[in-house]
Motif scaffolding. Structure first.
Motif, short mmCIF file in Angstrom:
data_model
loop_
_atom_site.label_atom_id
_atom_site.label_comp_id
_atom_site.label_asym_id
_atom_site.label_seq_id
_atom_site.Cartn_x
_atom_site.Cartn_y
_atom_site.Cartn_z
N ARG A 20 0.83 -1.20 0.00
CA ARG A 20 0.00 0.00 0.00
C ARG A 20 0.87 1.25 0.00
NH1 ARG A 20 -2.69 -2.99 4.04
NH2 ARG A 20 -2.08 -1.51 5.67
N ARG A 35 2.27 1.85 -3.49
CA ARG A 35 1.27 2.39 -4.41
C ARG A 35 1.01 3.88 -4.13
NH1 ARG A 35 -1.39 -2.58 -3.36
NH2 ARG A 35 -2.89 -1.54 -1.99
N GLU A 36 0.95 4.23 -2.85
CA GLU A 36 0.70 5.62 -2.49
C GLU A 36 1.84 6.51 -2.95
OE1 GLU A 36 1.24 9.23 -0.59
OE2 GLU A 36 2.38 7.53 0.19
N ARG A 37 3.08 6.04 -2.78
CA ARG A 37 4.23 6.84 -3.19
C ARG A 37 4.35 6.90 -4.70
NH1 ARG A 37 7.43 7.92 1.32
NH2 ARG A 37 5.87 8.17 2.98
N ALA A 38 3.94 5.84 -5.38
CA ALA A 38 3.95 5.87 -6.84
C ALA A 38 2.99 6.94 -7.36
CB ALA A 38 3.58 4.50 -7.40
N ARG A 39 1.83 7.06 -6.72
CA ARG A 39 0.85 8.08 -7.13
C ARG A 39 1.37 9.48 -6.85
NH1 ARG A 39 -2.88 4.29 -4.85
NH2 ARG A 39 -2.84 5.45 -2.88
N SER A 40 2.06 9.65 -5.73
CA SER A 40 2.51 10.98 -5.33
C SER A 40 3.86 11.35 -5.93
CB SER A 40 2.61 11.07 -3.80
OG SER A 40 3.64 10.22 -3.30
N GLY A 41 4.58 10.35 -6.47
CA GLY A 41 5.89 10.61 -7.03
C GLY A 41 6.99 10.75 -5.99
#
Length: 257
Positions: A8, A11-17
């Motif tokens: 999780r 995924r969150e860091r991938a969305r935020s960059g």
């Protein structure tokens, strides 16, 4: 199996960059503060003999922004503790204490706890690496204990041979099956961007994929080696990639300088 907290976070860091930030080097920090970190167990006794120091290092890493706190268990194995002439179950007590300390500090923030699992022999002498079968048998008890004690991630780090990687991955997968514990593999490389046994990074990455690894890292190598490894790895990687270099050099007269 439920959704692992580490997955999780990725995924969150991938969305935020934003990157996932690891903690610092536990053994180095303990050595700087006067704890005993000599072989064959390195910092493995610290959770029993220097608990307050271990806790303070974790606190400092958390305050510095670490998303992950790594347990002080890199060399906490039956093999290493036997070489140090410690009682048969001393490694278990040390490992449980290490997880308890990390969990206690992690609860003060949003950090995850990674259970560190290192090679059974010297990280930089691949000829000493055990067979895959032997590695699986010997890594399994620590992996099982770390999962039982409550880590969020099994973090296999500083592995330099394909055969021990295979055995350690089998053990980790067996230990974490039917749980929400994630699995990460981190390897050491040569100046040419290969594992220390000469194997290609692509093979290690493929083995990681087959065993359900969540992220693939390179660690404990000089920055120059790290750059070569990443240039080799990034074009082929389908897993999230991580990296953490070192600043020291091996020394024949002590474990690390």
């Amino acid at each position: 199996m439920s959704d692992p907290a580490f997955d999780r976070l990725l995924r969150e860091r991938a969305r935020s960059g934003r990157a996932v930030i690891l903690d610092g080097a536990m053994g180095t920090a303990l050595d700087d503060r006067g704890a005993a970190t000599h072989g064959p167990v390195w910092s493995g006794l610290a959770p029993l003999e220097s608990e307050r120091l271990v806790e303070q290092v974790h606190r400092d890493h958390l305050a510095a922004g670490a998303d992950i706190l790594t347990t002080c268990t890199f060399r906490t194995t039956a093999r290493a503790f036997a070489k140090a002439k410690r009682p048969p179950d001393a490694w278990r007590a040390a490992a449980r204490s290490a997880v308890d300390i990390a969990r206690r500090v992690a609860s003060r923030g949003d950090a995850l706890v990674a259970g560190s699992v290192g090679p059974l022999e010297d990280c930089f002498l691949p000829n000493l690496s055990p067979t895959a079968s032997q590695a699986q048998d010997e890594h399994l008890p620590l992996c099982e204990l770390l999962v039982e004690a409550g880590v969020d991630i099994l973090w296999l780090e500083t592995f330099g041979t394909a055969r021990e990687i295979e055995g350690a991955l089998r053990a980790a997968r067996q230990a974490r099956d039917h749980t929400d514990v994630a699995l990460v593999l981190s390897v050491t490389t040569t100046a040419k961007g290969r594992l220390l046994d000469g194997s290609a990074l692509a093979g290690a990455h493929k083995a990681a994929l087959l065993r359900g690894v969540a992220a693939f890292c390179v660690n404990c190598v000089p920055f120059a080696h790290l750059e070569v490894a990443l240039d080799t790895l990034l074009p082929i990687a389908t897993l999230p990639v991580g990296a953490y270099a070192n600043l020291g050099v091996a020394d024949e007269n002590q474990d690390w300088d």
